[in-house]
Motif scaffolding. Structure first.
Motif: not given
Lengths: 419, 794
Positions: A191, A194-195, A198, A200, A202
């Motif tokens: 998680q 991912i954060d 995301v 950045l 993506f």
């Protein structure tokens, strides 16, 4: 507590009538002294003094020489007022609960209370003396009402306090509702990673864990019997499909589905036929892919540098080494400075003394891979990286054995908070 | 690959310290996984000659030797070595000298004889592999007495453990390594290596030649060596092999290994006299053919495996391992020496299928350049001449072209700029030339190069970019956030919903677990699915690690149950709540699908340990409902059956008409089996139907307060509460707001088989406050209607 101690003090001073001063009342200043000050005591004749319970009383304000009889009637009313004051104070002192207090109020201040009765009896006084006596009685009523209010406040306060004492709770008891559960280190790290990406720019893409050979190998420039397949011992299904050995097949599927430009990360489970303390047959990867025009190694470094600043509790140094992956050209590996020893401990268990930890494989997407994804490598290029999330979790949380992560061990996951 | 620095330095001049070399190799793609100095403890060991040997006066097993150590003097020492003999030259540890394991040798008395120093064995020098007979290490007669033995035997060597990536087969050789070092270390220069020639004489034996029948054999050469005397290799060769991680065998096998290490070209020596016929061939194996390989194991071959044959009989697995029947033995006199190149995929396939790794197979699978074949053959024959007394002046047999097709690749300035953000084409060309690329064309924008034959990995422009970047160092490339990231990223519905659900689960006290996607088939079977249920027919893994992980899970339940049972077995007595999110695998008509699920399992603790009362089916239902709340959905629970669920305590969960999961008290059978002797509640939901479907709207503001009325109804024991609530709502009409069941009662005052349900009804109007009278009218209507439908109101 304060008022109890001051009561004891005033007893010692030998002023029994003031044995129960109320909270906030200043020692030594009494309401009756105010009136006494209106006329200096020494200017009065001895007949105008009334002694009661050792205290001086000034009654002669309105009594000039020659008004003898009236003066004595007046004195009788004042005496009654004084008596009532003392009675009432005593009753207040003795009332220790709301109910008794209310009874006292009714007796003295009620519609048929004693003060009211005095007021009613004013009619029997000479006309010119009524105002002075009336004032004295009203002053007493005011004083008493104030005292009742304060006493009531005090009693309520005491009653609340004692009720709370009885409602005592052991605050060290376990809570009735269940507390927060516990996160799984790998799921949590997933998680967090991912954060970062995301943030950045993506977007998350996912794909099947049971893959075909094409997406897992061939489309990624790994033909059959290629030695790169030795790098990844594979689980096969009976029909020849594979449990994906990397998250890279999601690259292919995403390129085929969305085309270029493309900015994705693909987190997920991967499988390799390997089992020892640092290898689990199932583990987690996160793959990143950016396909666009004029993409450079500098862009790739920028993204992963940003990642290395964020993922651990402090920014880490980063180095890039040349490496080999069939699906990227050029290929690199990224190391970060050792989270345990920062390169200072030649005996470090984590980095084995090298000072560096391998964290990601990366590179510029091989033109063959772009072609497999249906993208023209003459128009677009891109970069990709892959990282082991379990490894990051191990480093982040100091885990030693990867396999225990997948046994659902509650003691382990809650740091022993089970019973 | 283990690289002896001593050996490497014979091939290339390295003007750099070991540390710089290892760093540069690592940065350029050949990671140094270790640096060993096996002789680092050795000190004060010289070459001595045994001048005299006496037997020990009192100890039979010992001898007393006088060892001449030249300038160091003559030492008398006691030795137990059976091979000690006068005139022998041996390594000798002077008093104060240290052995490989760090032991310091001093003076010691053995039953009245003072022993100063010690004559040493190979093991004591840290090279046990180089030992040929038990006892002292026998040095050659030309060993200079009194000289430092450590440097004379190169025992102070440094060995690098280099991880070679699969694309760089060329680096699996000292010669390739030297080439690489020359390219990456500034100022490093390759040393000239004389290449021995090959003989031109006819073979003095009748030999029919080569029969190459398979295109998987790219090049085959066969040399002849006659009059061989099998013996141990000279000591320096044995030490060199040992340092390279290969066990010395005899002068023939050792030569093939040393030449392979040098050139990267695997060789194989056949005992010519043991060949079944006077020819050698290469062909695809016949299905079911058998061959006993050198390691003594019988191998079952398949079509597609490449065989070396003689007279049609297979005598070896091409590129993988030779056969036992034609192996070199102590009696071998004549050798047919194979130096050949086989297709990487053929060798890789056979080697992987048979699980048979060998130095040769490893190299072939990574690519061997055909330019190495003849030089390797020539060098091996020369060494046979020198070290085994062989005659080798015979013309080798050759089938195929001993060369690689020429490859030229161009590098454009614009590409260099785009990928590395630098445009120094001149510098790039210099780097490539240092690595052996020959420039064949140049313009301002572009340079063209011929790729060195050994670099089988270089084909396209990007490969050249990598060559430049890895030598230059990636730290030279700037770092920037890509301008292409100009739009915010999206997490996507599935990841967002997963996050919400896991946080909700954790908030309700569940522990997140991750279990293997493959489970034990018996754990699926135990759930008792009927034949037509896809959940009972899991997909099997063809090559599982263990039987316990041999089928793909069709539900999260088996993994959750197993984790629960493991925790209970560990002695936990309190409540346990576990959850997991992940894919499950279902067969479909022509393949499979992977629903993503969230699943939870709860087992209450032992009753006497429950401080505030026990959890049950309905408390778990509260957990499940909270998951739906978290994603803004209102599910419907229906009484249902599951093979693994308690017959009276199983619910199917619907969103609209779609079945999306279950909540059940797990039957005792599957739980018992796992040793779980407590109630177990489990649920599973398909995430697909929870993601991105929130039904929460704040459209109508409920501004006016409701008026509440209660109603209690007697119903059969198994009547569903929701159904009644729905009926009440329908009867109450448009003013009906939330209807809440607040009491259920069975017992005194209620007939057997019935129960009383009490509901609170909120009547509300969107635009005004309702008054008691109008509510009473509606409520009375509800009561009457219910009564009319046969319900007994209380």
């Amino acid at each position: 507590m304060t008022h109890r101690r001051s009561r004891a003090l005033s007893k010692r001073r030998g002023t029994p009538s003031r044995s129960n001063p109320l909270p906030g009342e200043e020692q030594g200043r009494r309401p009756d002294e105010k009136r006494a000050n209106r006329v200096p005591a020494e200017s009065q004749g001895p007949s105008l003094y009334c002694r009661k319970q050792g205290r001086q009383r000034v009654l002669s304000v309105w009594a000039g020489p020659g008004s003898g009889t009236t003066c004595w009637e007046e004195i009788a009313v004042f005496d009654k007022v004084d008596r009532l004051r003392e009675e009432c104070r005593k009753a207040l002192e003795e009332a220790t609960d709301s109910q008794t207090l209310n009874e006292v109020r009714v007796r003295y201040l009620g519609k048929k209370g004693e003060l009211t009765q005095i007021l009613r009896s004013l009619g029997s006084l000479p006309k010119e003396e009524r105002p002075s006596v009336g004032q004295a009685v009203n002053a007493l009523r005011e004083e008493m009402e104030e005292r009742f209010a304060r006493r009531q406040e005090e009693i309520l306060h005491r009653e609340r306090e004692s009720r709370e004492e009885e409602d005592w709770i052991d605050v060290t008891l376990p809570p009735r509702t269940r507390g927060w559960g516990a996160f799984h280190p790998v799921a949590q790290v997933t998680q967090e990673v991912i954060d970062i990406f995301v943030g950045l720019g993506f977007s998350v893409a996912t794909g099947p864990e049971l893959e075909d050979d094409f997406h897992n190998f061939e489309a990624l420039n790994i033909p059959p019997h290629h030695p790169a397949r030795d790098m990844q011992d594979t689980f096969y299904m009976e029909d020849g499909r594979v449990l994906r050995t990397q998250t890279s097949p999601v690259q292919i599927r995403s390129m085929q589905q969305y085309g270029a430009p493309l900015r994705i990360i693909c987190p997920g489970k991967v499988f390799r036929r390997d089992s020892d303390p640092t290898h689990s047959p199932m583990f987690h990867q996160l793959e990143g892919l950016l396909v666009d025009r004029d993409v450079s190694v500098a862009d790739l470094k920028g993204c992963l540098d940003a990642f290395a600043q964020e993922i651990f509790d402090r920014p880490l140094d980063v180095r890039y080494r040349s490496s080999y992956f069939p699906f990227t050209e050029p290929s690199l590996e990224m190391d970060v400075s050792c989270v345990a020893c920062e390169g200072r401990d030649p005996q470090c268990r984590i980095c084995k003394g090298s000072g560096w930890l391998e964290i990601s494989g990366l590179g510029m997407v091989h033109p063959n891979v772009l072609r497999s994804g249906g993208i023209d490598p003459d128009e677009f290029n891109g970069f990709a990286w892959g990282m082991g999330l379990d490894r990051i979790a191990m480093l982040k949380y100091g885990l030693k054995d990867l396999r225990i992560l997948f046994e659902g061990d509650a003691s382990y996951l809650t740091h022993g908070r089970v019973y | 690959m283990l690289v002896s620095l001593q050996w490497l330095k014979e091939l290339v001049h390295i003007p750099a310290a070991t540390e710089e070399l290892t760093e540069k190799l690592t940065d350029s793609g050949s990671e140094i996984e270790g640096v060993e100095r096996p002789g680092e403890h050795l000190s004060d060991i010289v070459i001595g000659e045994i001048k005299a040997i006496d037997s020990h006066a009192s100890r039979d097993a010992l001898k007393v030797a006088d060892v001449d150590c030249g300038g160091e003097g003559v030492f008398r020492c006691v030795t137990g070595a059976p091979n000690a003999a006068v005139g022998q030259r041996v390594p000798f540890a002077l008093p104060g000298g240290r052995l490989a394991d760090g032991t310091v040798i001093g003076e010691r008395e053995f039953d009245g004889v003072l022993s100063s120093g010690m004559a040493l064995s190979a093991g004591e020098l840290g090279i046990p592999e180089a030992e040929t007979e038990f006892g002292l290490l026998e040095l050659p007669d030309n060993a200079p007495v009194g000289k430092d033995c450590i440097s004379w035997l190169n025992l102070d060597d440094t060995v690098l453990d280099v991880a070679i990536t699969p694309n760089r087969g060329d680096l699996l050789s000292m010669q390739g390594m030297a080439r690489e070092v020359a390219g990456i270390i500034p100022g490093a220069e390759l040393r000239e290596q004389p290449l021995p020639g090959l003989g031109d004489e006819e073979w003095p034996v009748s030999f029919d030649g080569l029969v190459i029948e398979d295109s998987g054999c790219l090049l085959y050469t066969l040399g002849l060596a006659e009059g061989i005397t099998i013996a141990p290799s000279p000591l320096p060769q044995r030490i060199r092999l040992a340092r390279s991680g290969i066990r010395p065998i005899n002068n023939v096998v050792d030569v093939t290994n040393l030449v392979m290490l040098h050139w990267g070209q695997p060789l194989h020596a056949f005992d010519l006299d043991r060949l079944p016929a006077g020819d050698i061939g290469v062909r695809s194996a016949a299905e079911g053919e058998r061959l006993v390989t050198l390691d003594g194991k019988e191998r079952l071959l398949e079509e597609g495996d490449l065989c070396i044959t003689s007279g049609g009989t297979s005598i070896g697995l091409a590129g993988v391992m030779g056969g036992e029947d034609t192996e070199v033995t102590g009696e071998t006199k004549r050798i047919a020496l194979e130096s050949a190149v086989f297709a990487y995929d053929k060798v890789g396939r056979t080697s992987r299928r048979l699980g048979l790794g060998s130095e040769a197979a490893f190299r072939f699978a990574r690519g061997v350049a055909r330019t190495k074949t003849m030089p390797a053959l020539a060098q091996a024959l020369q060494l046979f001449r020198e070290q085994a007394g062989a005659r080798t002046d015979y013309r080798p047999l050759v089938s195929g072209e001993p060369a690689e097709p020429e490859r030229t690749v161009s590098l454009r300035r614009s590409v260099l700029q785009r990928m590395l953000m630098q445009d120094d084409l001149e510098r790039a060309a210099a780097i490539l030339s240092g690595l052996g690329f020959a420039e064949t064309g140049r313009s301002d924008e572009k340079r063209t190069f011929t790729v060195p034959a050994a670099r089988l990995d270089v084909h396209i422009e990007e490969d050249l970019v990598e060559e430049v970047a890895r030598v230059e160092g990636y730290d030279k490339v700037p770092s920037r956030i890509p301008p292409q990231l100009y739009r915010p990223g999206t997490t996507g519905d599935m990841v967002s919903v997963t996050r919400r659900l896991r946080e909700t689960c954790m908030g309700r006290g569940y522990l997140e677990i991750v279990t293997y996607s493959f489970v034990a088939p018996q754990d699926v079977e135990a759930l008792g699915f009927p034949d037509d249920d896809v959940r009972g027919r899991p997909l099997p893994v063809a090559n599982p690690i263990s039987q316990d992980q041999s089928v793909m899970r069709t539900q999260l339940l088996p993994g959750l149950l197993k984790a629960l049972s493991r925790n209970l077995r560990s002695g936990i007595r309190g409540p346990l709540r576990l959850f997991e999110t992940g894919n499950v695998f279902h067969r479909t008509g022509n393949g499979h699908c992977e629903p993503v699920r969230i699943g939870g399992i709860l087992s209450p603790g032992r009753a006497q340990l429950a401080l505030y009362g026990q959890e049950d089916f309905l408390s778990v239902k509260g957990d499940v409902l909270s998951l739906f709340e978290a994603v803004g959905l209102r599910p419907r629970f229906e009484q249902a059956r599951e093979p693994f669920g308690h017959a009276g305590q199983t619910a199917h969960i619907y969103i609209g008409d779609r079945l999306i999961g279950y909540l059940a008290t797990v039957k005792s059978a599957p739980a018992d089996r796992m040793g779980i002797n407590r109630p177990v509640y489990a649920f599973e939901l398909d995430l697909e139907h929870l993601a991105g479907r929130s039904e929460v709207h704040f459209g109508s503001d409920l501004r006016y307060p409701p008026v509440y009325r209660d109603i209690a109804i007697m119903v059969p024991r198994k009547a569903g509460a929701r159904e009644l609530a729905e009926m009440i709502a329908e009867l109450a009409g448009e003013w009906a707001g939330h209807i809440q069941l607040f009491d259920t009662y069975e017992g005194a005052g209620i007939p057997e088989g019935a129960k009383s349900l009490a509901f609170s009804i909120a009547y509300r109007h969107p635009e005004r406050t309702l008054n008691d009278e109008e509510v009473e009218v509606v409520h009375q209507h509800v009561r009457e209607e219910l009564a009319q439908r046969g319900y007994q109101l209380r």
